[in-house]
Design a protein around this motif. Sequence first.
Motif, PDB file in Angstrom:
ATOM      1  N   PHE A  39       0.849  -1.184   0.000  1.00 38.75           N
ATOM      2  CA  PHE A  39       0.000   0.000   0.000  1.00 38.75           C
ATOM      3  C   PHE A  39       0.890   1.242   0.000  1.00 38.75           C
ATOM      4  O   PHE A  39       2.059   1.179   0.395  1.00 38.75           O
ATOM      5  CB  PHE A  39      -0.883   0.024   1.249  1.00 38.75           C
ATOM      6  CG  PHE A  39      -2.160  -0.753   1.115  1.00 38.75           C
ATOM      7  CD1 PHE A  39      -2.142  -2.135   1.012  1.00 38.75           C
ATOM      8  CD2 PHE A  39      -3.380  -0.103   1.116  1.00 38.75           C
ATOM      9  CE1 PHE A  39      -3.311  -2.856   0.898  1.00 38.75           C
ATOM     10  CE2 PHE A  39      -4.569  -0.812   1.001  1.00 38.75           C
ATOM     11  CZ  PHE A  39      -4.538  -2.188   0.893  1.00 38.75           C
ATOM     12  N   ARG A  40       0.304   2.375  -0.388  1.00 34.73           N
ATOM     13  CA  ARG A  40       1.011   3.660  -0.315  1.00 34.73           C
ATOM     14  C   ARG A  40      -0.030   4.751  -0.090  1.00 34.73           C
ATOM     15  O   ARG A  40      -1.217   4.532  -0.350  1.00 34.73           O
ATOM     16  CB  ARG A  40       1.787   3.933  -1.604  1.00 34.73           C
ATOM     17  CG  ARG A  40       0.893   4.211  -2.817  1.00 34.73           C
ATOM     18  CD  ARG A  40       1.699   4.374  -4.075  1.00 34.73           C
ATOM     19  NE  ARG A  40       0.855   4.728  -5.210  1.00 34.73           N
ATOM     20  CZ  ARG A  40       1.271   4.746  -6.474  1.00 34.73           C
ATOM     21  NH1 ARG A  40       2.532   4.435  -6.779  1.00 34.73           N
ATOM     22  NH2 ARG A  40       0.436   5.077  -7.443  1.00 34.73           N
ATOM     23  N   PRO A  41       0.370   5.913   0.381  1.00 37.33           N
ATOM     24  CA  PRO A  41      -0.588   7.000   0.577  1.00 37.33           C
ATOM     25  C   PRO A  41      -1.170   7.440  -0.766  1.00 37.33           C
ATOM     26  O   PRO A  41      -0.535   7.283  -1.815  1.00 37.33           O
ATOM     27  CB  PRO A  41       0.253   8.125   1.188  1.00 37.33           C
ATOM     28  CG  PRO A  41       1.462   7.440   1.731  1.00 37.33           C
ATOM     29  CD  PRO A  41       1.717   6.292   0.831  1.00 37.33           C
ATOM     30  N   GLU A  46      -6.117   7.405   3.236  1.00 32.83           N
ATOM     31  CA  GLU A  46      -4.923   7.208   4.050  1.00 32.83           C
ATOM     32  C   GLU A  46      -3.895   6.401   3.278  1.00 32.83           C
ATOM     33  O   GLU A  46      -2.718   6.727   3.240  1.00 32.83           O
ATOM     34  CB  GLU A  46      -5.286   6.493   5.344  1.00 32.83           C
ATOM     35  CG  GLU A  46      -4.102   6.361   6.282  1.00 32.83           C
ATOM     36  CD  GLU A  46      -4.464   5.658   7.563  1.00 32.83           C
ATOM     37  OE1 GLU A  46      -5.662   5.473   7.823  1.00 32.83           O
ATOM     38  OE2 GLU A  46      -3.534   5.279   8.295  1.00 32.83           O
ATOM     39  N   ARG A  47      -4.370   5.315   2.670  1.00 34.66           N
ATOM     40  CA  ARG A  47      -3.489   4.468   1.864  1.00 34.66           C
ATOM     41  C   ARG A  47      -4.302   3.814   0.762  1.00 34.66           C
ATOM     42  O   ARG A  47      -5.492   3.537   0.936  1.00 34.66           O
ATOM     43  CB  ARG A  47      -2.858   3.357   2.722  1.00 34.66           C
ATOM     44  CG  ARG A  47      -1.953   3.867   3.816  1.00 34.66           C
ATOM     45  CD  ARG A  47      -1.430   2.744   4.703  1.00 34.66           C
ATOM     46  NE  ARG A  47      -0.775   3.300   5.879  1.00 34.66           N
ATOM     47  CZ  ARG A  47      -0.258   2.578   6.861  1.00 34.66           C
ATOM     48  NH1 ARG A  47      -0.310   1.259   6.805  1.00 34.66           N
ATOM     49  NH2 ARG A  47       0.314   3.164   7.897  1.00 34.66           N
ATOM     50  N   GLU A  48      -3.644   3.526  -0.354  1.00 34.94           N
ATOM     51  CA  GLU A  48      -4.291   2.799  -1.436  1.00 34.94           C
ATOM     52  C   GLU A  48      -3.505   1.533  -1.731  1.00 34.94           C
ATOM     53  O   GLU A  48      -2.270   1.516  -1.598  1.00 34.94           O
ATOM     54  CB  GLU A  48      -4.373   3.658  -2.705  1.00 34.94           C
ATOM     55  CG  GLU A  48      -3.041   4.007  -3.334  1.00 34.94           C
ATOM     56  CD  GLU A  48      -3.178   4.831  -4.599  1.00 34.94           C
ATOM     57  OE1 GLU A  48      -4.323   5.082  -5.056  1.00 34.94           O
ATOM     58  OE2 GLU A  48      -2.133   5.223  -5.129  1.00 34.94           O
ATOM     59  N   GLY A  49      -4.225   0.504  -2.136  1.00 33.55           N
ATOM     60  CA  GLY A  49      -3.579  -0.744  -2.496  1.00 33.55           C
ATOM     61  C   GLY A  49      -2.835  -0.602  -3.807  1.00 33.55           C
ATOM     62  O   GLY A  49      -3.415  -0.140  -4.788  1.00 33.55           O
ATOM     63  N   GLY A  94       6.188   8.174  -2.168  1.00 34.81           N
ATOM     64  CA  GLY A  94       5.442   7.955  -0.934  1.00 34.81           C
ATOM     65  C   GLY A  94       6.085   6.875  -0.099  1.00 34.81           C
ATOM     66  O   GLY A  94       7.097   6.286  -0.494  1.00 34.81           O
ATOM     67  N   ILE A  95       5.485   6.635   1.063  1.00 32.81           N
ATOM     68  CA  ILE A  95       5.930   5.539   1.906  1.00 32.81           C
ATOM     69  C   ILE A  95       5.175   4.288   1.476  1.00 32.81           C
ATOM     70  O   ILE A  95       3.936   4.292   1.424  1.00 32.81           O
ATOM     71  CB  ILE A  95       5.662   5.827   3.393  1.00 32.81           C
ATOM     72  CG1 ILE A  95       6.420   7.085   3.829  1.00 32.81           C
ATOM     73  CG2 ILE A  95       6.092   4.636   4.244  1.00 32.81           C
ATOM     74  CD1 ILE A  95       6.126   7.510   5.259  1.00 32.81           C
ATOM     75  N   GLN A 118       6.381  -1.000   8.932  1.00 32.84           N
ATOM     76  CA  GLN A 118       6.580   0.416   9.233  1.00 32.84           C
ATOM     77  C   GLN A 118       6.739   1.280   7.994  1.00 32.84           C
ATOM     78  O   GLN A 118       6.663   2.507   8.073  1.00 32.84           O
ATOM     79  CB  GLN A 118       7.822   0.577  10.120  1.00 32.84           C
ATOM     80  CG  GLN A 118       7.641  -0.040  11.504  1.00 32.84           C
ATOM     81  CD  GLN A 118       6.506   0.592  12.261  1.00 32.84           C
ATOM     82  OE1 GLN A 118       6.456   1.812  12.427  1.00 32.84           O
ATOM     83  NE2 GLN A 118       5.563  -0.223  12.720  1.00 32.84           N
ATOM     84  N   GLY A 119       6.987   0.658   6.851  1.00 37.22           N
ATOM     85  CA  GLY A 119       7.073   1.401   5.598  1.00 37.22           C
ATOM     86  C   GLY A 119       8.492   1.716   5.178  1.00 37.22           C
ATOM     87  O   GLY A 119       9.411   1.761   6.003  1.00 37.22           O
TER      88      GLY A 119
END
Length: 126
Positions: A39-41, A46-49, A94-95, A118-119
């Motif tokens: 996932f990422r922001p 908040e986050r997208e797959g 992004g993270i 944790q990313g």
Amino acid sequence: QVQLVESGGDSVQVGGSLNLSCAASGSSSSKYYNYMGWFRPAPGKEREGVAAIHPCSGGTYYLDSVEGRFTVSRDSAKNTMYLQMNSLKPEDTGIYYCTADESVMRWRRRDEWRFWGQGTQVTVSS
């Protein structure tokens, strides 16, 4: 307790490549990382797959905007998932979070997944 540790994030220029890794550990049963994803922001979320992989079927799933540029894979013997990212764009910045669970019905939904890393930061500059 399932632990997911990401690595491989870096700063690259547009068109560059990165290979992210996610190592899973901490559980006596690997079933808790049967299904793994990234996932990422995203704007408005908040986050997208970004991508997911199903171990039994071998099926892989992608966000439309990364289809053809990203490839998700895994080494089950090492409990490690990878995300090969090619032709990177600034909007890929992004993270990137690794996620896992025993079973997931709708992989794009963040609330379907229980375990998170944790990313690792990916920055793409022009």
